[in-house]
Design an enzyme around this catalytic site. Structure first.
Site, PDB file in Angstrom:
ATOM      1  CD  GLU A   3      24.953  35.895  50.662  1.00 62.14           C
ATOM      2  OE1 GLU A   3      25.632  36.983  51.433  1.00 62.14           O
ATOM      3  OE2 GLU A   3      24.396  36.213  49.632  1.00 62.14           O
ATOM      4  CD  GLU A  14      20.759  45.098  43.375  1.00 64.70           C
ATOM      5  OE1 GLU A  14      20.111  44.075  43.963  1.00 64.70           O
ATOM      6  OE2 GLU A  14      19.906  45.850  42.884  1.00 64.70           O
ATOM      7  CB  CYS A  17      23.769  37.807  45.598  1.00 64.01           C
ATOM      8  SG  CYS A  17      23.501  38.460  43.851  1.00 64.01           S
ATOM      9  CE  LYS A  60      36.493  48.926  46.681  1.00 63.15           C
ATOM     10  NZ  LYS A  60      37.201  47.733  46.714  1.00 63.15           N
TER      11      LYS A  60
HETATM   12  P1  NAP Z   1      31.682  42.960  50.396  1.00 62.93           P
HETATM   13  O1  NAP Z   1      32.803  42.147  51.420  1.00 62.93           O
HETATM   14  O2  NAP Z   1      30.496  43.393  50.956  1.00 62.93           O
HETATM   15  O3  NAP Z   1      32.415  43.769  49.787  1.00 62.93           O
HETATM   16  C1  NAP Z   1      31.860  44.373  48.417  1.00 62.93           C
HETATM   17  C2  NAP Z   1      32.820  45.470  47.849  1.00 62.93           C
HETATM   18  O4  NAP Z   1      32.659  46.697  48.886  1.00 62.93           O
HETATM   19  C3  NAP Z   1      33.996  45.412  47.694  1.00 62.93           C
HETATM   20  O5  NAP Z   1      34.667  46.095  46.629  1.00 62.93           O
HETATM   21  C4  NAP Z   1      34.628  45.722  48.977  1.00 62.93           C
HETATM   22  O6  NAP Z   1      36.012  46.124  48.770  1.00 62.93           O
HETATM   23  C5  NAP Z   1      33.866  46.936  49.240  1.00 62.93           C
HETATM   24  N1  NAP Z   1      33.888  47.402  50.736  1.00 62.93           N
HETATM   25  C6  NAP Z   1      34.221  46.731  51.849  1.00 62.93           C
HETATM   26  N2  NAP Z   1      34.253  47.548  52.807  1.00 62.93           N
HETATM   27  C7  NAP Z   1      33.627  48.726  52.482  1.00 62.93           C
HETATM   28  C8  NAP Z   1      33.622  50.021  53.156  1.00 62.93           C
HETATM   29  N3  NAP Z   1      33.798  50.326  54.355  1.00 62.93           N
HETATM   30  N4  NAP Z   1      33.099  51.172  52.304  1.00 62.93           N
HETATM   31  C9  NAP Z   1      33.191  51.029  51.160  1.00 62.93           C
HETATM   32  N5  NAP Z   1      33.389  49.862  50.400  1.00 62.93           N
HETATM   33  C10 NAP Z   1      33.652  48.714  50.971  1.00 62.93           C
HETATM   34  O7  NAP Z   1      31.357  41.821  49.570  1.00 62.93           O
HETATM   35  P2  NAP Z   1      31.931  40.511  48.861  1.00 62.93           P
HETATM   36  O8  NAP Z   1      32.521  39.740  49.846  1.00 62.93           O
HETATM   37  O9  NAP Z   1      32.871  41.259  47.883  1.00 62.93           O
HETATM   38  O10 NAP Z   1      31.021  39.916  47.934  1.00 62.93           O
HETATM   39  C11 NAP Z   1      30.018  39.021  48.459  1.00 62.93           C
HETATM   40  C12 NAP Z   1      28.701  39.608  49.341  1.00 62.93           C
HETATM   41  O11 NAP Z   1      28.125  40.141  47.959  1.00 62.93           O
HETATM   42  C13 NAP Z   1      27.772  38.568  49.326  1.00 62.93           C
HETATM   43  O12 NAP Z   1      27.052  38.890  50.461  1.00 62.93           O
HETATM   44  C14 NAP Z   1      26.586  38.287  48.113  1.00 62.93           C
HETATM   45  O13 NAP Z   1      25.354  38.161  48.477  1.00 62.93           O
HETATM   46  C15 NAP Z   1      26.601  40.021  47.921  1.00 62.93           C
HETATM   47  N6  NAP Z   1      26.497  39.935  46.333  1.00 62.93           N
HETATM   48  C16 NAP Z   1      25.172  40.609  46.079  1.00 62.93           C
HETATM   49  C17 NAP Z   1      24.552  40.717  44.621  1.00 62.93           C
HETATM   50  C18 NAP Z   1      23.375  41.506  44.446  1.00 62.93           C
HETATM   51  O14 NAP Z   1      23.181  41.764  43.410  1.00 62.93           O
HETATM   52  N7  NAP Z   1      22.528  41.493  45.276  1.00 62.93           N
HETATM   53  C19 NAP Z   1      25.538  40.233  43.704  1.00 62.93           C
HETATM   54  C20 NAP Z   1      26.731  39.738  43.986  1.00 62.93           C
HETATM   55  C21 NAP Z   1      27.100  39.776  45.454  1.00 62.93           C
HETATM   56  P3  NAP Z   1      37.313  45.084  49.192  1.00 62.93           P
HETATM   57  O15 NAP Z   1      36.836  43.613  49.125  1.00 62.93           O
HETATM   58  O16 NAP Z   1      38.482  45.548  48.133  1.00 62.93           O
HETATM   59  O17 NAP Z   1      37.864  45.380  50.471  1.00 62.93           O
END
Ligand code: NAP
Ligand code: MG
Length: 451
Positions: free
Chosen positions: A354, A227, A261, A152
């Protein structure tokens, strides 16, 4: 339908069907049906299919890079590099099926042996910042280990993941082995996390959503790897090669417009060299070209969305200690100029949270002990850097920083063959390298009585 935007123009670049609970269930069912045959393939055959997929992706690198650059708003040169890593990741794990060996253990009365068994259906949930790259870090080891997959992608950036599914089918991956569902996380993603037939969730995203996923996965005792976010420190000592440190610092926090990240968004500078470092940093930031992602000379694109730009702007109020900023285009895209705050206290809000945008906090410090203390004074533990010419200090500080990855005289974090992941609230488990495979397998122990 999901209207997929192009952040540089704020225009719609594609529409794709929005998957909900029903589509999530259908994808899990397809993956469940495909599992027995995929698992039963001889390791050399699974390996050959994955090599074919890597070759197919290789032949589509340019179009995938353009799609990713437009949809995620990243410079085309960076997008090409990322697609190169996607291919490399599939090649690396294509070699894994034949190397997933167990052990034999000396015991009384028989022979004891271990096997690495696949888990079954795994759900992979990815963010919008490095859409296909992060998908490949999960899909490749999951498939190599004999699992079938439901992927997804983030709703904002589903296009390259949808392409991956298409290319995989063309390359001969059997139907049902990889299923992509593009839908909202709170509906489609949540269903996957709760689904009784999903054995594991591998998630990359924010710490906040990760917490909810770990809690929801507890209902069915799913395996979970996470992650999550970071607030990494780039520790520059007075004895460092200042030129090199200042030259490397901007891309480590303004790369991908700060939506990384691993961003070294806290630049800790030893006080005696603060002025000299800032002078060099300002010159380096002045060379950043913010603009059209498809222009080869661009080094930074827009932010992912209007909402995200507003969130980032909230960290730079009128009275913020802005030392200097770069230039960014005016609308209609989601632009934000690279911004350096100095001096920032480690307890100030921009240093604690962050930001996930092009805002760097420069934090002066006095001496090694304080440098290490400040680097570790955060809930996160993903990456970090140490800049010094003193080799013993470099290793001492690298060992003392509580993060999954530390680079010395470099700001890089990610390599296909080495483990990547977080300490503390930056996550659970590791991706990449041989270690990732353990998170896509169960350890089986078989005892054969010989008496
Ligand atoms: P996010 O809002 O946490 O979303 C990540 C994914 O989870 C998206 O596909 C999102 O879907 C989905 N999601 C949201 N709510 C969910 C739920 N209740 N159940 C299951 N899935 C759910 O993160 P983002 O805004 O896309 O990305 C930014 C964040 O990612 C930052 O905090 C960054 O640090 C972190 N990140 C970490 C790494 C690492 O390797 N540590 C790498 C890259 C990014 P939708 O968006 O489609 O709703
Ligand atoms: Mg989000």
């Amino acid at each position: 339908m999901i209207q997929v935007l192009e952040p540089a123009t704020a225009g719609v670049m594609a529409e794709v069907p929005r998957a909900g609970v029903e589509e999530a269930d259908a994808a899990v069912e397809a993956a469940r049906s495909a599992f027995p045959a995929w698992r039963a393939l001889a390791p050399s055959e699974r390996s050959a299919v994955l090599r074919g997929l890597a070759d197919a992706l290789d032949s589509h690198v340019e179009e995938l890079a353009v799609l990713e650059a437009r949809n995620a708003g990243k410079p085309i040169g960076d997008a090409r590099g990322e697609m190169g890593m996607v291919v490399e990741t599939f090649r690396y794990y294509a070699g894994a099926p034949e190397r997933l060996a167990g052990k034999t253990i000396p015991v009384a009365g028989g022979v004891d042996m271990t096997f690495r068994e696949p888990l079954g259906v795994v759900a992979l949930i990815t963010p919008w910042n490095f859409p296909l790259t992060i998908a490949s870090w999960k899909v490749a080891p999951a498939l190599a280990a004999g699992n079938t997959v439901v992927l997804k992608p983030a709703e904002l950036t589903p296009l390259t993941s949808i392409e991956l599914e298409r290319i995989a089918l063309e390359a001969g991956l059997p139907e049902g082995v990889l299923n992509v569902v593009a839908g909202p996380g709170s509906v489609c993603g949540q269903r996957l996390v709760e689904h009784p037939d999903v054995a594991k969730v591998a998630f990359t995203g924010s710490t906040e959503v990760g917490r909810g996923i770990a809690a929801a996965a507890a209902g069915t005792i799913k395996r979970v790897t996470l992650e999550l976010g970071g607030k990494s420190a780039n520790v520059v000592f007075a004895d460092a090669d200042l030129e090199a440190a200042a030259e490397a610092a901007p891309s480590a926090v303004f790369g991908n417009a700060g939506q990384d990240c691993c961003a070294r968004s806290r630049i800790l500078v030893e006080r005696p060299v603060l002025d000299a470092f800032m002078e060099r940093l300002e010159a380096a930031v002045g060379r950043i070209v913010v603009g059209d992602p498809l222009d080869e000379s661009t080094s930074m694109g827009p932010l992912i969305s209007a909402g995200h730009r507003d969130k980032v702007a909230g960290y730079v109020p009128d009275d913020a200690p802005v030392a200097f900023r770069g230039r960014a285009p005016d609308g209609p895209g989601f632009w934000f100029a690279p911004t350096v705050l100095c001096p920032v206290g480690n307890d100030d809000r921009p240093a604690r949270e962050e930001i996930f945008g092009p805002v760097a906090c420069v934090i002066p410090f006095d001496g090694e002990e304080e440098g290490v203390r400040l680097a570790n004074d955060t809930i996160y533990g993903l990456s970090g850097s140490v800049w010094t010419r003193d080799g013993a200090r470099a290793l001492r500080v690298a060992r003392a920083i509580d993060t999954g990855v530390v680079s010395i005289n470099s700001n890089t974090s990610v390599r296909v063959a080495t483990p990547f992941g977080g300490f503390k609230q930056s996550g659970l488990g590791r991706e990449l390298g041989p270690d990732a495979l353990e998170h896509y397998t169960e350890l089986k122990n078989v005892y054969y009585a010989t008496g």
